[in-house]
Design a protein around this motif. Structure first.
Motif, short mmCIF file in Angstrom:
data_model
loop_
_atom_site.label_atom_id
_atom_site.label_comp_id
_atom_site.label_asym_id
_atom_site.label_seq_id
_atom_site.Cartn_x
_atom_site.Cartn_y
_atom_site.Cartn_z
N TYR A 1 -15.67 -5.50 9.75
CA TYR A 1 -16.76 -6.34 10.24
C TYR A 1 -16.90 -6.25 11.76
O TYR A 1 -17.93 -6.65 12.30
CB TYR A 1 -16.59 -7.80 9.76
N GLN B 1 -6.66 -8.97 18.98
CA GLN B 1 -7.55 -9.92 18.28
C GLN B 1 -6.98 -11.35 18.30
O GLN B 1 -6.72 -11.87 19.36
CB GLN B 1 -7.85 -9.38 16.88
N SER B 2 -6.75 -11.92 17.11
CA SER B 2 -6.41 -13.35 17.08
C SER B 2 -5.02 -13.67 17.64
O SER B 2 -4.71 -14.85 17.84
CB SER B 2 -6.50 -13.88 15.65
N GLU C 1 -17.99 -6.44 19.03
CA GLU C 1 -18.00 -7.80 18.46
C GLU C 1 -19.16 -8.63 19.01
O GLU C 1 -19.71 -9.49 18.31
CB GLU C 1 -16.66 -8.51 18.72
N ASN D 1 -19.24 -16.08 14.57
CA ASN D 1 -18.72 -16.78 15.74
C ASN D 1 -19.86 -17.42 16.53
O ASN D 1 -19.69 -18.51 17.09
CB ASN D 1 -17.92 -15.82 16.62
N TYR E 1 -14.22 -15.30 24.75
CA TYR E 1 -13.46 -15.18 23.50
C TYR E 1 -13.40 -13.72 23.02
O TYR E 1 -12.33 -13.20 22.68
CB TYR E 1 -14.08 -16.10 22.45
N VAL F 1 -6.77 -9.49 13.26
CA VAL F 1 -7.42 -8.52 12.37
C VAL F 1 -7.27 -7.07 12.84
O VAL F 1 -7.67 -6.15 12.12
CB VAL F 1 -8.92 -8.80 12.10
N GLY G 1 -7.01 -11.38 5.62
CA GLY G 1 -7.24 -10.87 6.98
C GLY G 1 -5.97 -10.72 7.79
O GLY G 1 -6.02 -10.65 9.02
O1 DON Z 1 -13.36 -13.63 15.95
C1 DON Z 1 -13.00 -12.76 15.18
O2 DON Z 1 -13.39 -12.69 14.02
C2 DON Z 1 -12.00 -11.75 15.69
N1 DON Z 1 -12.24 -11.45 17.07
C3 DON Z 1 -10.59 -12.25 15.55
C4 DON Z 1 -10.24 -12.69 14.15
C5 DON Z 1 -8.83 -12.44 13.78
O3 DON Z 1 -8.12 -11.69 14.39
C6 DON Z 1 -8.38 -13.08 12.52
N2 DON Z 1 -7.02 -12.65 12.21
N3 DON Z 1 -6.37 -12.28 11.39
#
Ligand code: DON
Length: 307
Positions: A28, A64-65, A161, A168, A192, A261, A286
């Protein structure tokens, strides 16, 4: 007795290298879909100062997260416990990008690790400045924690992103309607998306996580956070760090962990080790499929657990 960590790392790398079911690389965020799923890395920074690495431990990946741990640490430093008036501390039981609870819960996200919570944390970290100031602060922070100034942001991932992050955008706009996002949404998301696009290797990430195994201290002696705050960040990682699979991660691995992710996981054994694993294929929640398996193997062999 703790087994020979170096031999254990080698056997984990061999097992993960041979695994056939490697999960699915996140698609995604188009830029992340390009990553080779065959890669696997692991790094363990121990409390007595050793570093054990295996596989692709020096390959940079999108954290990422996992950046949400460092962002939370910075936000708590700025506003302290007032943060908890705007973000909860409960597992959500929902997907990381879910919007369903926000309406009933008045725009207050369940915790700082789901996307909605991390967007509020980014709003706090903006603090009236331009995104480049908040992003610069975050980069300096992870460079300081890991002692490595080469850590950088992948602008292609951030741009990828920015053009596709509709969920988001929805979360941020929704929370702005409740007054829980206070800066313009594009500035908050700019902050973010860039923090998520920081790239680090397993080695750098394990080094950056050391303050959470050392009661809030940097190994150079500096205090990053108080011992109580380090414990609470670890508690949130355990209860919320894997979204709707946090219970399963606690059951299988038994130590605080935060996934991203990009396929990375930062895991903390308080007083013992800071561990980073990376394998880009994800499970249905995820979270890195083989990264989780590798941590389970490590925890079982070492007996490392907070329980
Ligand atoms: O906001 C998001 O969807 C991504 N930048 C980060 C999401 C993420 O890493 C979820 N983790 N497992």
């Amino acid at each position: 007795m703790t087994p020979d960590l170096s031999a254990l790392v080698d056997s984990i790398v061999a097992r993960m290298g041979a695994a056939e079911d490697r999960g699915q690389v996140a698609s995604y965020i188009p830029e992340l879909a390009k990553v080779d799923p065959a890669q696997f890395g692991i790094a363990i920074a121990t409390a007595d100062g050793r570093m054990l690495t295996g596989g692709d431990a020096d390959t940079s990946f999108s954290i990422q997260s996992i950046s949400k741990v460092f962002a939370l640490t910075l936000a708590l430093g700025k506003v302290g416990d007032q943060l908890w008036q705007r973000v909860g501390r409960e597992p959500s039981g929902n997907a990381f990008n879910s919007i369903v609870q926000l309406e009933q819960e008045h725009g207050i996200p369940r915790n700082p690790f789901i996307n909605a919570g991390a967007i509020v944390v980014a709003d706090v970290n903006l603090g009236g400045h331009q995104p480049r100031v908040a992003i610069g602060e975050m980069l300096r922070f992870v460079r300081y924690l890991s002692g490595d100034d080469s850590i950088a942001i992948n602008e292609d991932v951030a741009a990828s992103e920015t053009t596709t992050g509709f969920r988001n955008m929805a979360l941020a706009n929704y929370m702005r309607a409740f007054g829980n996002v206070r800066h313009p949404v594009d500035l908050v998301l700019g902050t973010y998306f860039h923090q998520c696009a920081i790239e680090m290797s397993c080695r750098q990430l394990a080094l950056a996580g050391r303050y959470l195994m050392l009661d809030g201290r940097h190994p150079d002696g500096g205090r990053v956070v108080s011992p109580g705050r380090a414990r609470r960040i670890n508690a949130l990682m355990l209860t919320c760090g894997h979204y709707d699979a946090s219970g399963d991660f606690a059951f299988r691995v038994g130590i605080p962990g935060k996934s991203g992710v990009g396929g990375g996981i930062l895991a903390i054994v308080p007083g013992r080790a800071a561990i980073a694993v990376w394998c880009p294929g994800l499970n249905d929640n995820g979270n890195s499929m083989l990264g989780t398996q590798a941590l389970q193997m490590l925890a079982e062999a070492t007996g490392w657990s907070v329980f």
